[in-house]
Design a protein around this motif. Structure first.
Motif, PDB file in Angstrom:
ATOM      1  N   THR A 138      40.839  34.518  42.767  1.00  0.00           N
ATOM      2  CA  THR A 138      41.146  33.280  42.051  1.00  0.00           C
ATOM      3  C   THR A 138      41.948  33.629  40.801  1.00  0.00           C
ATOM      4  N   SER A 139      42.359  32.613  40.063  1.00  0.00           N
ATOM      5  CA  SER A 139      43.069  32.873  38.811  1.00  0.00           C
ATOM      6  C   SER A 139      42.179  33.621  37.825  1.00  0.00           C
ATOM      7  N   ARG A 140      40.869  33.463  37.938  1.00  0.00           N
ATOM      8  CA  ARG A 140      39.927  34.119  37.034  1.00  0.00           C
ATOM      9  C   ARG A 140      39.882  35.636  37.239  1.00  0.00           C
ATOM     10  N   ASN A 141      40.040  36.111  38.483  1.00  0.00           N
ATOM     11  CA  ASN A 141      39.909  37.553  38.743  1.00  0.00           C
ATOM     12  C   ASN A 141      41.192  38.196  39.262  1.00  0.00           C
ATOM     13  N   LEU A 142      42.285  37.444  39.263  1.00  0.00           N
ATOM     14  CA  LEU A 142      43.544  37.983  39.783  1.00  0.00           C
ATOM     15  C   LEU A 142      43.971  39.248  39.050  1.00  0.00           C
ATOM     16  N   ALA A 143      43.926  39.258  37.744  1.00  0.00           N
ATOM     17  CA  ALA A 143      44.345  40.449  36.986  1.00  0.00           C
ATOM     18  C   ALA A 143      43.476  41.654  37.335  1.00  0.00           C
ATOM     19  N   TYR A 154      49.350  35.357  51.195  1.00  0.00           N
ATOM     20  CA  TYR A 154      49.983  34.066  50.941  1.00  0.00           C
ATOM     21  C   TYR A 154      50.875  33.667  52.119  1.00  0.00           C
TER      22      TYR A 154
END
Length: 155
Positions: free
Chosen positions: A12-17, A43
Motif C-alpha cells: 500500500t502507500s503506507r509500506n511502499l517505501a 501493475y
C-alpha cells in the motif's frame, strides 16, 4: 502493537517505501529482479500477480510476489500458480523468512484450490537451487529462459 513473528502485508502507500528498500546480497542481484520491477509487473499483470511485503514485528524483511492462475503457455492449455519473486533483505537471510514466504504462497494457492506451487530459479553456486530443493521442489525438465522450472506438490 505489532504481531510477533513474520507476516505478509499487502503493498500500500503506507509500506511502499519499505518494500522498495528491500535489497538482496550483491551476489544475488543477477538471480532476482528488484522490488520496483516486480511491482511494475504486478501493475501490468493485474489479478494474476500477488505482491506482498514480508514483515517481522515492525521490520520489513523481504518481498514476495506470487502468480495465481497464470496462462503459462499463453494459449489457455496450461494454467499454473507459484512463486514469481522472492527477495529477502541481505541482512535478514538465514532466519527462516524464505521458508515462511514459500509456506505462505503454498497456503494461498491451496486456499484457491491449487495443487501445485511452481517456481523458477537460476542455476549456479549463488542461485537459490539448494534452497528450493531443500524445501521439496523438484525440477520438472522445463526451462523458462535460462531458469530451471520446479514444482512443489501441495497436499
Amino acid at each position: 502493537m505489532t504481531t510477533p513473528g513474520p507476516r505478509l502485508e499487502e503493498i500500500t502507500s503506507r509500506n511502499l517505501a519499505a518494500a522498495l528498500g528491500i535489497r538482496v546480497r550483491p551476489d544475488q542481484e543477477h538471480a532476482v529482479e528488484p522490488v520496483a520491477e516486480s511491482l511494475a509487473e504486478a501493475y501490468v499483470h493485474g489479478a494474476v500477480a500477488w505482491p506482498r511485503l514480508i514483515v517481522d514485528g515492525d521490520r520489513p524483511v523481504g518481498f514476495l510476489m506470487a502468480f495465481l492462475d497464470i496462462d503459462w503457455n499463453q494459449d489457455g492449455t496450461l494454467v499454473r500458480s507459484g512463486l514469481w519473486r522472492l527477495n529477502i533483505a541481505a541482512a535478514e537471510q538465514g532466519r527462516g523468512y524464505g521458508r515462511f514466504a514459500v509456506r505462505s504462497v503454498a497456503a494461498e494457492i491451496r486456499r484457491r484450490g491449487g495443487k501445485e506451487l511452481h517456481v523458477t530459479w537460476h542455476p549456479g553456486p549463488t542461485g537459490p537451487e539448494g534452497f528450493y530443493l531443500g524445501l521439496g521442489f523438484r525440477p520438472i525438465g522445463e526451462t523458462s529462459g535460462d531458469q530451471t522450472v520446479g514444482v512443489l506438490e501441495l497436499s
